[in-house]
Design a protein around this motif. Structure first.
Motif, PDB file in Angstrom:
ATOM      1  N   HIS A  27     -52.599   6.130   1.502  1.00 29.19           N
ATOM      2  CA  HIS A  27     -53.850   6.888   1.499  1.00 29.19           C
ATOM      3  C   HIS A  27     -54.441   6.979   0.093  1.00 29.19           C
ATOM      4  N   HIS A  75     -61.958  12.322  -1.503  1.00 30.16           N
ATOM      5  CA  HIS A  75     -60.496  12.210  -1.575  1.00 30.16           C
ATOM      6  C   HIS A  75     -59.923  12.979  -2.762  1.00 30.16           C
ATOM      7  N   TRP A 124     -64.337  14.634   8.094  1.00 32.70           N
ATOM      8  CA  TRP A 124     -63.764  15.666   7.239  1.00 32.70           C
ATOM      9  C   TRP A 124     -64.092  17.036   7.811  1.00 32.70           C
ATOM     10  N   ASP A 159     -58.960  15.964   5.388  1.00 26.31           N
ATOM     11  CA  ASP A 159     -59.328  14.614   5.807  1.00 26.31           C
ATOM     12  C   ASP A 159     -58.830  14.398   7.231  1.00 26.31           C
ATOM     13  N   TRP A 161     -59.706  11.509   8.939  1.00 31.90           N
ATOM     14  CA  TRP A 161     -59.623  10.070   9.246  1.00 31.90           C
ATOM     15  C   TRP A 161     -58.194   9.793   9.713  1.00 31.90           C
ATOM     16  N   HIS A 163     -56.258   7.484   8.996  1.00 28.90           N
ATOM     17  CA  HIS A 163     -55.366   7.006   7.938  1.00 28.90           C
ATOM     18  C   HIS A 163     -54.689   8.176   7.204  1.00 28.90           C
TER      19      HIS A 163
END
Ligand code: MN3
Length: 195
Positions: A27, A75, A124, A159, A161, A163
């Motif tokens: 990540h 991020h 998000w 986060d 997502w 991933h």
């Protein structure tokens, strides 16, 4: 001047057992680095983008440049929203604001998890301070970020997502969200709230 990938604020395996070192190696090491690399390629190709920091790029670009700039910023904000010594509950003025907006800390957690769980696809979940000083929970799709909204101050983000959690929780986003509370850096949120 190139945009640099900020150092992680803790060791790659420091969020275990909630988020594995293997997840962070991909990540942070692959995804976050990838956004930085692509953003730098765009900057190199377009003199109008040069000399701006990430926040300025997020606020002044669109399309692919925006996507990479916003993902770089989001991020970095996400890593700071967590800490190996995080978790527990907020205190002081932030706790008061959470109680005022949501009724209680537990009600806030429920609403935040529901919003994060309901965000369709990549995106998000955020706790933000609105222009009037009150708190709200928002979600954004893909790279979108409340940083672009006038008067809105992001306090905390998660986060969602795939991933961010697939290696540890596969498709079970609720399991990741439940574990995430053990990592929340309330000192970071309080600092953003006071700013
Ligand atoms: Mn991510």
């Amino acid at each position: 001047m190139a945009i640099e990938l900020p150092a992680l604020p803790y060791a790659q395996d420091a969020l275990e057992p909630h988020i594995s070192g293997r997840t962070l190696s991909f990540h942070y090491g692959k995804h976050h680095q990838g956004y930085v690399t692509k953003l730098n390629a765009a900057i190199e190709a377009d003199p109008a983008l040069q000399g701006k920091d990430v926040e300025a790029l997020v606020k002044t670009t669109s399309g692919g440049v925006f996507n990479n700039a916003a993902q770089v910023w989001n991020h970095t904000f996400y890593w700071n929203s967590m800490s190996p010594s995080g978790g527990g509950a907020p205190s002081g003025a932030l706790a008061d604001a959470i109680n005022a907006a949501f009724g209680s800390f537990e009600a806030f957690q429920e609403k935040f998890a529901a919003a994060a769980g309901a965000q369709f696809g990549s995106g998000w979940a955020w706790l933000v301070k609105q222009a009037d000083g009150s708190l709200a929970i928002t979600t954004t799709g893909n790279a979108e970020t409340p940083l672009t909204e006038d008067g809105v101050v992001p306090l905390l983000t998660c986060d969602v997502w795939e991933h961010a959690y697939y290696l540890d929780y596969q498709n079970a986003r609720p399991g990741y969200l439940k574990a995430w509370w053990n990592l929340v850096n309330w000192d970071f949120a309080a600092k953003n709230f006071a700013a």
